[in-house]
Scaffold this active site. Structure first.
Site, PDB file in Angstrom:
ATOM      1  N   ILE A 422       0.851  -1.188   0.000  1.00 42.37           N
ATOM      2  CA  ILE A 422       0.000   0.000   0.000  1.00 42.37           C
ATOM      3  C   ILE A 422       0.885   1.235   0.000  1.00 42.37           C
ATOM      4  O   ILE A 422       1.659   1.459   0.922  1.00 42.37           O
ATOM      5  CB  ILE A 422      -0.938   0.010   1.214  1.00 42.37           C
ATOM      6  CG1 ILE A 422      -1.912  -1.159   1.116  1.00 42.37           C
ATOM      7  CG2 ILE A 422      -1.696   1.330   1.306  1.00 42.37           C
ATOM      8  CD1 ILE A 422      -2.831  -1.295   2.291  1.00 42.37           C
ATOM      9  N   LYS A 426       1.538  10.689  -1.989  1.00 45.50           N
ATOM     10  CA  LYS A 426       2.680  11.499  -1.524  1.00 45.50           C
ATOM     11  C   LYS A 426       4.017  10.942  -2.011  1.00 45.50           C
ATOM     12  O   LYS A 426       5.056  11.584  -1.858  1.00 45.50           O
ATOM     13  CB  LYS A 426       2.649  11.610  -0.005  1.00 45.50           C
ATOM     14  CG  LYS A 426       1.431  12.373   0.521  1.00 45.50           C
ATOM     15  CD  LYS A 426       1.320  12.302   2.018  1.00 45.50           C
ATOM     16  CE  LYS A 426       0.090  13.074   2.491  1.00 45.50           C
ATOM     17  NZ  LYS A 426      -1.179  12.549   1.932  1.00 45.50           N
ATOM     18  N   ARG A 556       2.785  22.939   7.814  1.00 49.36           N
ATOM     19  CA  ARG A 556       3.412  22.301   8.974  1.00 49.36           C
ATOM     20  C   ARG A 556       4.792  21.739   8.665  1.00 49.36           C
ATOM     21  O   ARG A 556       5.436  21.161   9.538  1.00 49.36           O
ATOM     22  CB  ARG A 556       2.509  21.170   9.484  1.00 49.36           C
ATOM     23  CG  ARG A 556       1.186  21.657  10.021  1.00 49.36           C
ATOM     24  CD  ARG A 556       0.300  20.494  10.385  1.00 49.36           C
ATOM     25  NE  ARG A 556      -0.033  19.666   9.217  1.00 49.36           N
ATOM     26  CZ  ARG A 556      -0.766  18.551   9.284  1.00 49.36           C
ATOM     27  NH1 ARG A 556      -1.208  18.123  10.451  1.00 49.36           N
ATOM     28  NH2 ARG A 556      -1.036  17.865   8.188  1.00 49.36           N
ATOM     29  N   GLU A 559       4.791  20.216   3.186  1.00 48.04           N
ATOM     30  CA  GLU A 559       3.542  19.655   2.696  1.00 48.04           C
ATOM     31  C   GLU A 559       3.211  20.276   1.342  1.00 48.04           C
ATOM     32  O   GLU A 559       3.300  21.492   1.169  1.00 48.04           O
ATOM     33  CB  GLU A 559       2.393  19.935   3.670  1.00 48.04           C
ATOM     34  CG  GLU A 559       2.488  19.177   4.977  1.00 48.04           C
ATOM     35  CD  GLU A 559       1.296  19.470   5.881  1.00 48.04           C
ATOM     36  OE1 GLU A 559       0.550  18.542   6.188  1.00 48.04           O
ATOM     37  OE2 GLU A 559       1.117  20.646   6.260  1.00 48.04           O
TER      38      GLU A 559
END
Length: 627
Positions: A422, A426, A556, A559
């Site tokens: 999996i 990203k 953060r 990202e």
């Protein structure tokens, strides 16, 4: 022997059908009489009456009866007459007139009036037959409406004023339901983005404007409820409605999907609150599990990360496919305990084996493979939180890359058939350590495909709604604690899917794998996190600005604003499943070359040299660029 009740019912149905046929026959002859009267300027003459009783008229009557029976018009329920029934009437009349005229000409029968009168009779016959059916439909609706006034339904507060979103067929049906149940409230307007409908009315209700202006419409009409009447609607409509009404106290409800409305009827009890899946930009997929059962049934299945949201759902779905054994591997004893207890107490599954262990522990994993010798591995264990892994990059690489490599080596050496990894969106052009670690894992899986006859593949997908640590879970906790949702950037957007469909994709990948491939789901358009936050507040029954607020906190740490499902160097091809695509990758390094590069990465990681880690990652795949 046929039961008396059934016998009486059938006899009654035949009598009703014959009565309808006789009525239609009378209407045919009435239309003929009127057409002839028009032809003779309404002079008192026996000509029209004689025609219907003489040979030419009898031929037409017989043809009409034959055509009506053949097309089954007497069997139609007039109380439910629709446009299709009117079309059938038109067909009956047209075929009757054409055949009758053809027969009369062939038999050289004398037609005592003009061709124009013959055509007028056809038009009148159609109008009379259609009018009788529509009158029956109107009478039925009127009677039913009166009867349903006293039927208990889900009541709404007195004086409820409703806006219906969607001025189409479903919107029309919703209007009928509100007419039938006045106690539910009053529909004060229709909302539709089609400019051609604007200003017009349906059942006396005006189409007031597009979804973008729904908040203004609410203020002008005093509406307190909005009903989204677009079955199988695009989630963009739902999100737009929720977002535009987030600053109001208007309640939003929707219809079931079109697949739930098999009989085409809509009732007020079908209206329901918006659910999370309504926010997806596509209809949730449901795939054929036959190919999955074919390779899972009777096999020993290992699920890593079996206590997580995805892993536990894999366990549930695989357990239904009759495997010989399901080994549930996880580090956290509480999560493995919960899924094990669920399977035993609620599902009655006895083939599940809970195993507590760390996939980085090579000795423990060797024992696991020696003991259970799994045929198929579904690899769901991974560190996945981007900001947390930016603060702990060593853990992202040692766990995700090192642990996966250990599992792959053992799977190949112990004769496993399939390894399904999996991955995440990203991993495409990664800019952070979590995404980079998953990209390296994809490469490791690909180059191990075919090793000792192992079929290894990866599955990419975006964020999962409702999973542990997902944005919706975070939003829920923030609402409970502070009524303040935190969004990093107003323009940040992500792909989303549901846990069950994510797992179906993972299972299907095992059946579709051809070698060194990666699979992705057709996930529709990405969703802005800010829109999701506003919608989530609305789903909670709160009003943005009054009951809850949204604050922008800033990025953060590494990202992306928008994720990707494949890179510019990858080619996407369709598969036998319309919802799944295969990503065909460019030339891959050899197993030996990649092993050496991964060793260098792990050595840099163990030395806690962040710069060396960045360099090693970039050397493995130049698309990895971590600031």
């Amino acid at each position: 022997m046929m039961p008396p009740i059934i016998s009486r019912t059938r006899r009654s149905n035949w009598i009703a059908a014959i009565a309808k046929l006789l009525i239609d026959l009378e209407l045919l002859n009435l239309a003929t009489v009127l057409a002839v009267l028009v032809r003779v300027d309404f002079r008192v003459t026996p000509q029209p009456w004689v025609y219907t009783l003489r040979f030419p008229g009898l031929v037409e009557n017989l043809v009409f009866v034959a055509v009506s029976v053949l097309l089954q018009t007497p069997r139609a329920l007039w109380s439910y007459a629709s446009l299709r029934d009117v079309e059938r009437v038109a067909l009956v009349v047209a075929v009757t007139k054409v055949l009758a005229l053809t027969l009369l000409i062939a038999m050289r029968a004398e037609v005592q009036w003009s061709w124009g009168a013959f055509a007028v009779s056809a038009v009148l016959t159609f109008l009379f037959m259609a009018a009788v059916r529509l009158l029956a439909r109107w009478r039925y609706e009127h009677t039913t409406r009166q009867e349903r006034v006293d039927v208990p339904v889900q009541r709404t507060p007195p004086g409820t004023r409703v806006l219906v979103v969607g001025a189409g067929d479903a919107g029309d049906k919703v209007l009928r339901e509100f007419e039938a149940h006045p106690g539910l409230g009053k529909v004060v307007g229709l909302i539709d983005d089609d400019p051609a409908k604007r200003g017009y009315t349906i059942r006396g209700v005006r189409v007031r404007g597009p979804v973008a202006t729904i908040a203004d419409t609410v203020r002008r009409t005093g509406a307190t409820q909005a009903v989204i009447a677009i079955p199988s609607h695009a989630a963009a409509v739902t999100r737009a409605v929720l977002s535009n009404l987030a600053d109001t106290d208007v309640q939003v409800r929707t219809l079931p999907g079109m697949w739930e409305l098999v009989d085409g009827s809509i009732h007020v009890d079908d209206l329901r609150p918006i659910r999370l899946e309504d926010l997806l930009s596509r209809v949730p997929i449901s795939t054929d599990m036959g190919p999955v059962r074919a390779y899972v049934e009777g096999k020993r299945i290992l699920v890593t990360g079996a206590g997580g949201s995805i892993g536990s759902e894999i366990v549930r779905q695989v357990a239904e496919l009759n495997p010989s054994q399901v080994i549930m591997l996880g580090r956290g004893e509480n999560r493995i305990f919960r899924i094990d207890r669920e399977l035993r107490e609620h599902e009655g599954v006895t083939c599940a084996v809970p195993v507590i262990g760390d996939m980085r522990d090579e000795a423990r994993m060797t024992w696991l493979f020696d003991t259970y010798r799994p045929d198929i591995i579904f690899h769901a264990a991974a560190h996945k939180h981007v900001p947390l892994m930016e603060q702990n990059p060593e853990e992202a690489i040692l766990n995700n890359v090192g642990g996966t490599r250990t599992l792959l080596r053992l799977a190949a050496s112990h004769g496993a058939e399939r390894f399904v990894n999996i991955s995440t969106d990203k991993a495409v052009n990664p800019v952070n350590f979590m995404g980079a670690s998953k990209r390296v894992v994809e490469l490791v899986v690909q180059v191990n495909d075919g090793r000792e006859h192992l079929r290894a593949t990866s599955v990419r997908f975006g964020n999962v709604l409702g999973s542990k640590g997902s944005v919706t879970e975070v939003f829920q906790k923030q609402l409970q604690e502070s009524r303040t949702l935190r969004v990093t950037d107003p323009n940040m957007e992500r792909f989303f899917m549901l846990i069950p469909e994510a797992v179906q994709l993972v299972l299907q990948a095992g059946a579709l794998a051809q070698g060194r491939d990666i699979f992705v789901l057709r996930m529709g358009e990405p969703i802005r996190i800010l829109d999701l936050a506003r919608s989530y507040i609305k789903l909670a029954g709160l009003e943005v600005g009054r009951d809850a607020s949204i604050v922008i906190t800033g990025n953060r740490g590494n990202e992306k604003m928008t994720e990707e499902l494949w890179s510019s160097t990858e080619h996407v091809a369709p598969t036998s499943n319309d919802s799944i695509m295969r990503v065909e990758c460019p030339t891959l390094p050899s197993l030996a070359v990649l092993r050496q590069a991964v060793d260098a990465l792990l050595n840099a990681t163990r030395s806690h040299d962040t710069n060396a880690m960045r360099a090693a990652l970039h050397a493995i795949d130049p698309s990895i660029n971590i600031p």
